[in-house]
Design a protein around this motif. Structure first.
Motif, PDB file in Angstrom:
ATOM      1  N   HIS A   1      -4.253   6.530   1.156  1.00 57.88           N
ATOM      2  CA  HIS A   1      -4.742   5.158   1.276  1.00 57.88           C
ATOM      3  C   HIS A   1      -5.141   4.820   2.293  1.00 57.88           C
ATOM      4  O   HIS A   1      -4.296   4.530   3.384  1.00 57.88           O
ATOM      5  CB  HIS A   1      -3.424   4.137   0.716  1.00 57.88           C
ATOM      6  CG  HIS A   1      -3.808   2.666   0.194  1.00 57.88           C
ATOM      7  ND1 HIS A   1      -2.941   1.747   0.860  1.00 57.88           N
ATOM      8  CD2 HIS A   1      -4.952   2.257  -0.541  1.00 57.88           C
ATOM      9  CE1 HIS A   1      -3.899   0.703   0.207  1.00 57.88           C
ATOM     10  NE2 HIS A   1      -4.741   0.888  -0.581  1.00 57.88           N
TER      11      HIS A   1
ATOM     12  N   LEU B   1      -9.244   4.685  -1.319  1.00 61.01           N
ATOM     13  CA  LEU B   1      -8.203   5.658  -2.151  1.00 61.01           C
ATOM     14  C   LEU B   1      -9.143   6.810  -2.167  1.00 61.01           C
ATOM     15  O   LEU B   1     -10.079   6.928  -2.789  1.00 61.01           O
ATOM     16  CB  LEU B   1      -7.801   4.877  -3.365  1.00 61.01           C
ATOM     17  CG  LEU B   1      -6.570   5.348  -4.051  1.00 61.01           C
ATOM     18  CD1 LEU B   1      -5.495   5.110  -3.029  1.00 61.01           C
ATOM     19  CD2 LEU B   1      -6.426   4.778  -5.515  1.00 61.01           C
TER      20      LEU B   1
ATOM     21  N   HIS C   1       0.091   6.442  -7.416  1.00 61.35           N
ATOM     22  CA  HIS C   1      -0.609   5.689  -6.605  1.00 61.35           C
ATOM     23  C   HIS C   1       0.607   5.187  -5.472  1.00 61.35           C
ATOM     24  O   HIS C   1       1.659   4.928  -5.658  1.00 61.35           O
ATOM     25  CB  HIS C   1      -0.931   4.232  -7.262  1.00 61.35           C
ATOM     26  CG  HIS C   1      -1.875   3.371  -6.308  1.00 61.35           C
ATOM     27  ND1 HIS C   1      -1.427   2.651  -5.297  1.00 61.35           N
ATOM     28  CD2 HIS C   1      -3.007   3.154  -6.355  1.00 61.35           C
ATOM     29  CE1 HIS C   1      -2.406   2.079  -4.646  1.00 61.35           C
ATOM     30  NE2 HIS C   1      -3.401   2.477  -5.324  1.00 61.35           N
TER      31      HIS C   1
ATOM     32  N   PHE D   1      -2.564  10.886  -3.414  1.00 66.65           N
ATOM     33  CA  PHE D   1      -3.710   9.978  -2.809  1.00 66.65           C
ATOM     34  C   PHE D   1      -3.470   9.748  -1.216  1.00 66.65           C
ATOM     35  O   PHE D   1      -2.374   9.413  -0.885  1.00 66.65           O
ATOM     36  CB  PHE D   1      -4.196   8.559  -3.510  1.00 66.65           C
ATOM     37  CG  PHE D   1      -4.284   9.015  -5.081  1.00 66.65           C
ATOM     38  CD1 PHE D   1      -5.903   9.072  -5.549  1.00 66.65           C
ATOM     39  CD2 PHE D   1      -3.334   8.882  -5.947  1.00 66.65           C
ATOM     40  CE1 PHE D   1      -5.869   9.594  -6.659  1.00 66.65           C
ATOM     41  CE2 PHE D   1      -3.667   8.948  -7.291  1.00 66.65           C
ATOM     42  CZ  PHE D   1      -4.896   9.453  -7.781  1.00 66.65           C
TER      43      PHE D   1
ATOM     44  N   GLY E   1      -7.296   0.705  -8.896  1.00 68.96           N
ATOM     45  CA  GLY E   1      -7.408   1.845  -8.000  1.00 68.96           C
ATOM     46  C   GLY E   1      -8.743   2.829  -8.411  1.00 68.96           C
ATOM     47  O   GLY E   1      -9.954   2.755  -7.908  1.00 68.96           O
TER      48      GLY E   1
ATOM     49  N   ALA F   1      -5.501   6.964 -10.748  1.00 68.22           N
ATOM     50  CA  ALA F   1      -4.568   6.534 -10.073  1.00 68.22           C
ATOM     51  C   ALA F   1      -3.302   5.775 -10.551  1.00 68.22           C
ATOM     52  O   ALA F   1      -3.088   4.348 -10.589  1.00 68.22           O
ATOM     53  CB  ALA F   1      -5.130   5.518  -8.899  1.00 68.22           C
TER      54      ALA F   1
END
Length: 322
Positions: free
Chosen positions: A252, A161, A186, A250, A197, A181
């Motif tokens: 991922h 992350l 998220h 973010f 996270g 997060a």
């Protein structure tokens, strides 16, 4: 007397084969300038396509094999007694096992991200090298105990992350646990009690919770149990405000099709995972540090702890697949 043989003047002035294809007045300098422009355009394209810094169009969930990270930017130099960096120092705790391509992107990215925000920090890679199933919570407990007295707060940080928005706050969470997060940001997990996270806590607050439960082997549920510990300690979880980038806050890096998670539930594990562990945590984590190595990833410093966890099979028989 015979006159010496000489080459015709036209042969002496003959251009190299490549230049012969160009107009008569075309010199070497414009060709050199064109090569420089092409090289610059290639570097610009490479930078724009970097996997480590480009937000995913689908909210961070890529399909197929994960993209390979581009060469990271050179990290900023460490501060030298600079008062503007503040008195606090963060221990970035990263539970880890066999995700080396993600690690190569994570360490230089986070070092530069935190340095730009003037956050004093030390990155700890908690590499589980035993034969047991992965235990994220126990690794965080180990990282807390091994992080030293020169750090006064921690970040429980997933390696897959990456924060894309520089407005995200990684500063000292004096008022209570700070969930960077948050469910509103998220890319995958949106329920209200989610604290996984990236979560920041002072070391004092983490001790008040007795750390995390060591009973969670395999993937999931350890952060849900930790949310109950936070509440039981009388602490309030805070979350970011004023962040407008939504689920693109973010990146991922994890792709479930490429790297499947260990979600198997063995024996009584399915029933146990919903209970609150009122006995275990920092006080009974069992481990051994096989090695401790300070190294640099693309110029970014970090410490790798090779961790051997121990398991009491009478307490948690699901720590192995046997």
């Amino acid at each position: 007397p015979r006159r010496p043989l000489t080459a015709p003047s036209s042969l002496c002035r003959r251009s190299p084969p490549l230049l012969g294809l160009l107009p008569g007045r075309f010199s070497v300098f414009p060709l050199f300038l064109l090569a420089l422009l092409l090289g610059f355009a290639s570097l610009l394209w490479l930078q724009l396509s970097c996997a480590a810094e480009e937000p995913a169009r689908d909210g961070g969930r890529s399909r197929g094999a994960p993209r390979q990270p581009c060469p990271p930017q050179a990290p900023l130099p460490p501060p030298r007694d600079e008062p503007s960096w503040g008195p606090h120092r963060l221990a970035l705790l990263v539970p880890f096992r066999e995700r080396f391509e993600e690690l190569l992107a994570f360490v230089p990215y986070m070092h530069r991200f935190l340095s730009k925000k003037r956050i004093r920090h030390h990155i700890f890679i908690l590499n589980q090298v035993d034969r047991f199933r992965f235990n994220r919570a126990s690794l965080i407990n180990v990282g807390f105990l091994e992080s030293g007295n020169d750090t006064d707060y921690i970040a429980m940080h997933d390696v897959d992350l990456l924060p894309l928005n520089e407005q995200l706050d990684y500063s000292f969470p004096e008022a209570g646990p700070f969930h960077v997060a948050s469910p509103e940001l998220h890319p995958l997990y949106h329920y209200k009690t989610y604290v996984g996270g990236i979560l920041l806590l002072t070391k004092q607050h983490y001790e008040m919770c007795n750390g995390m439960s060591n009973r969670f082997w395999g993937w999931g549920r350890e952060d849900d149990e930790f949310y109950r510990r936070i509440k039981g300690a009388g602490l309030q979880v805070r979350r970011p405000s004023g962040i407008t980038t939504g689920y693109e806050t973010f990146q991922h890096l994890h792709d479930p099709a490429w790297r499947k998670r260990d979600q198997k539930r063995i024996a009584a594990q399915k029933q146990e995972q919903f209970k609150v562990d009122r006995e275990g945590g920092l006080n009974n984590v069992r481990y051994h540090i096989e090695s401790r190595t300070d190294l640099s990833v693309a110029g970014a410093p970090c410490t790798v702890l090779n961790v051997l966890l121990d398991c009491d099979s009478s307490e948690t028989p699901w720590c192995t697949f046997g």
